[in-house]
Design an enzyme around this catalytic site. Structure first.
Site, PDB file in Angstrom:
ATOM      1  N   GLY A   1       0.834  -1.206   0.000  1.00 58.05           N
ATOM      2  CA  GLY A   1       0.000   0.000   0.000  1.00 58.05           C
ATOM      3  C   GLY A   1       0.863   1.248   0.000  1.00 58.05           C
TER       4      GLY A   1
ATOM      5  N   GLY B   1       5.481  -1.914   3.622  1.00 58.07           N
ATOM      6  CA  GLY B   1       5.005  -2.412   4.910  1.00 58.07           C
ATOM      7  C   GLY B   1       5.562  -3.794   5.216  1.00 58.07           C
ATOM      8  CG  ASP B   2       3.661  -6.317   8.134  1.00 56.32           C
ATOM      9  OD1 ASP B   2       2.974  -5.868   7.194  1.00 56.32           O
ATOM     10  OD2 ASP B   2       3.189  -6.894   9.121  1.00 56.32           O
ATOM     11  N   GLY B   3       4.507  -6.863   4.793  1.00 59.45           N
ATOM     12  CA  GLY B   3       4.430  -7.876   3.736  1.00 59.45           C
ATOM     13  C   GLY B   3       5.549  -7.687   2.722  1.00 59.45           C
TER      14      GLY B   3
ATOM     15  CD  GLU C   1     -17.367  10.705  23.504  1.00 58.62           C
ATOM     16  OE1 GLU C   1     -17.250  10.473  22.279  1.00 58.62           O
ATOM     17  OE2 GLU C   1     -17.377  11.854  23.971  1.00 58.62           O
TER      18      GLU C   1
ATOM     19  CB  ILE D   1      -1.115   4.928   6.523  1.00 61.44           C
ATOM     20  CG1 ILE D   1      -2.127   3.805   6.243  1.00 61.44           C
ATOM     21  CG2 ILE D   1      -0.804   5.741   5.281  1.00 61.44           C
ATOM     22  CD1 ILE D   1      -3.534   4.333   5.946  1.00 61.44           C
TER      23      ILE D   1
ATOM     24  NE  ARG E   1      -4.711  -6.031   5.617  1.00 63.07           N
ATOM     25  CZ  ARG E   1      -4.359  -5.828   4.361  1.00 63.07           C
ATOM     26  NH1 ARG E   1      -5.179  -6.146   3.407  1.00 63.07           N
ATOM     27  NH2 ARG E   1      -3.187  -5.309   4.061  1.00 63.07           N
TER      28      ARG E   1
ATOM     29  NE  ARG F   1      13.703  16.207  -3.243  1.00 61.22           N
ATOM     30  CZ  ARG F   1      14.230  16.824  -2.195  1.00 61.22           C
ATOM     31  NH1 ARG F   1      14.268  16.204  -1.028  1.00 61.22           N
ATOM     32  NH2 ARG F   1      14.711  18.039  -2.318  1.00 61.22           N
TER      33      ARG F   1
ATOM     34  CB  VAL G   1      16.951   6.181  -1.818  1.00 65.39           C
ATOM     35  CG1 VAL G   1      17.785   5.083  -2.481  1.00 65.39           C
ATOM     36  CG2 VAL G   1      16.353   5.675  -0.508  1.00 65.39           C
TER      37      VAL G   1
ATOM     38  NE  ARG H   1     -28.230  11.897  12.867  1.00 64.30           N
ATOM     39  CZ  ARG H   1     -28.495  12.495  11.710  1.00 64.30           C
ATOM     40  NH1 ARG H   1     -27.559  13.154  11.078  1.00 64.30           N
ATOM     41  NH2 ARG H   1     -29.701  12.437  11.198  1.00 64.30           N
TER      42      ARG H   1
HETATM   43  O1  F6P Z   1      -1.492  -2.096   4.672  1.00 68.04           O
HETATM   44  C1  F6P Z   1      -1.921  -0.804   4.738  1.00 68.04           C
HETATM   45  C2  F6P Z   1      -3.388  -0.667   4.581  1.00 68.04           C
HETATM   46  O2  F6P Z   1      -3.614   0.674   4.673  1.00 68.04           O
HETATM   47  C3  F6P Z   1      -4.277  -1.455   5.562  1.00 68.04           C
HETATM   48  O3  F6P Z   1      -4.541  -0.793   6.762  1.00 68.04           O
HETATM   49  C4  F6P Z   1      -5.536  -1.661   4.755  1.00 68.04           C
HETATM   50  O4  F6P Z   1      -6.262  -2.754   5.216  1.00 68.04           O
HETATM   51  C5  F6P Z   1      -4.971  -1.891   3.400  1.00 68.04           C
HETATM   52  O5  F6P Z   1      -3.807  -1.114   3.318  1.00 68.04           O
HETATM   53  C6  F6P Z   1      -5.906  -1.599   2.255  1.00 68.04           C
HETATM   54  O6  F6P Z   1      -5.237  -1.922   1.096  1.00 68.04           O
HETATM   55  P1  F6P Z   1      -5.794  -1.876  -0.379  1.00 68.04           P
HETATM   56  O7  F6P Z   1      -5.281  -0.621  -0.966  1.00 68.04           O
HETATM   57  O8  F6P Z   1      -5.241  -3.059  -1.043  1.00 68.04           O
HETATM   58  O9  F6P Z   1      -7.286  -1.871  -0.293  1.00 68.04           O
END
Ligand code: F6P
Length: 320
Positions: free
Chosen positions: A12, A103-105, A189, A128, A173, A22, A24, A164
């Site tokens: 993502g 990210g971690d993946g 809250e 993010i 996720r 930039r 790097v 409301r």
């Molecule tokens: O991994 C970052 C992230 O922002 C997750 O929080 C979210 O579930 C996911 O990306 C959404 O990714 P996509 O752009 O594939 O819908």
């Protein structure tokens, strides 16, 4: 010392990735090292979408969200065959090291890639979600949090006007960091995160009691990993009988011009990544610890789960 490296973004996108690319690129060029940009994440590595970058290729991007190189989640790279093709494509061009921003993946893929092929890899945490182990910060988390806060401020106006309950679903996720920091700073809250169990019946009883005592409106921030906003909103409405609305910010929170913090941090991380890879270091991720840039073992970063600061969870309850 390496004389040719490549940089890519993966997974993502997150605001500040451009500032990292930039940094790097310009750091490497400053040291007389060739830099290649790989388009579209690991896809570009496999499909040979790579180009040699000059300083002007990274002009006019520091202020932009997204990533000018493009990004993707790539299933082919999850196979040994795919990774071997990626390695061949780097070697064919004389590329001796790779900086992966993601990210971690994406970092997990990078870790396997370097172990299998021996190609030096340095990672930068770009997501993010702020969920990369070993670093208190990931590129883009600050801008995303500020985008969410802007939405919360607006939602509070209309929630108050109508008395409301507003449920706001934010990304995360597997991580509640975004929900937690924006919930605390937005005065929510209730903050629902995947790291902590919650009892919706108890929350609804509490809400009814608060309304009976004169509370004007209630804000619930929910991380997507803790439940779907629309389902939670429906359940709250049915259980409490109170007027309830749901908002889902979706991909709006991933875009936008990066904050000062994201630009500066990404620039600092990018310089460190370039210097490390040029000097032949591998299997490290640069992140932040107590405001300082630190290097983290790549294997550890992808094999440990970052915990949500319990101090946040405690504070959120005290202030609600
Ligand atoms: O991994 C970052 C992230 O922002 C997750 O929080 C979210 O579930 C996911 O990306 C959404 O990714 P996509 O752009 O594939 O819908």
């Amino acid at each position: 010392m390496l004389n040719s490296i490549a940089v890519m973004t993966s997974g993502g996108d997150s605001p500040g990735m451009n500032a990292a690319i930039r940094a790097v690129t310009r750091t490497a060029l400053h040291h007389g090292v060739k830099v290649w940009g790989i388009r579209g994440g690991y896809h570009g590595l496999l499909d040979e979408e790579m180009f040699e970058m000059k300083s002007k290729d990274v002009s006019d991007i520091i202020q932009r969200g997204g990533t000018f190189l493009g990004t993707a989640r790539c299933k082919r790279f999850a196979t040994t065959e795919g990774r071997m093709l990626g390695y061949k494509n780097l070697i064919d061009r004389g590329i001796q090291g790779l900086v992966v921003i993601g990210g971690d993946g994406s970092l997990r893929g990078a870790s396997i890639f370097s172990q299998e092929t021996g190609i030096p890899i340095v990672g930068l945490p770009g997501t993010i979600d702020n969920d990369v182990w070993g670093s208190e910060y990931t590129i883009g988390c600050d801008t995303a949090a500020n985008t969410i806060i802007d939405a919360i401020n607006k939602l509070r106006d209309t929630a108050s006007a109508h008395r409301r309950i507003i449920v706001l679903e934010v990304m995360g996720r597997n991580s509640g960091w975004l929900a937690m920091v924006t919930g605390i700073s937005g005065g929510a809250e209730y903050i629902l995160v995947p790291e902590e169990e919650y009892d919706l019946d108890e929350i609804c009883d509490d809400m009814k009691e608060s309304y009976a005592k004169g509370k004007r409106y209630i804000l619930v921030v929910v991380a997507e990993g803790a439940g779907r906003g629309y389902e939670i909103g429906k359940a709250i409405s049915e259980k409490t009988g109170l007027d309830t609305r749901v908002s889902k910010l979706g991909h709006i929170q991933r875009g936008g011009s990066p904050s000062v913090i994201d630009r500066v941090n990404a620039s600092r991380l990018g310089e460190n990544a370039a210097l490390a890879i040029i000097s032949g270091l591998s299997d490290i991720v640069f992140g932040f610890n107590r405001g300082h840039v630190v290097s983290i073992n790549l294997h550890d970063a992808v094999n440990n789960k970052k915990k949500l600061n319990p101090e946040f969870m405690r504070l959120a309850k005290v202030l609600a």
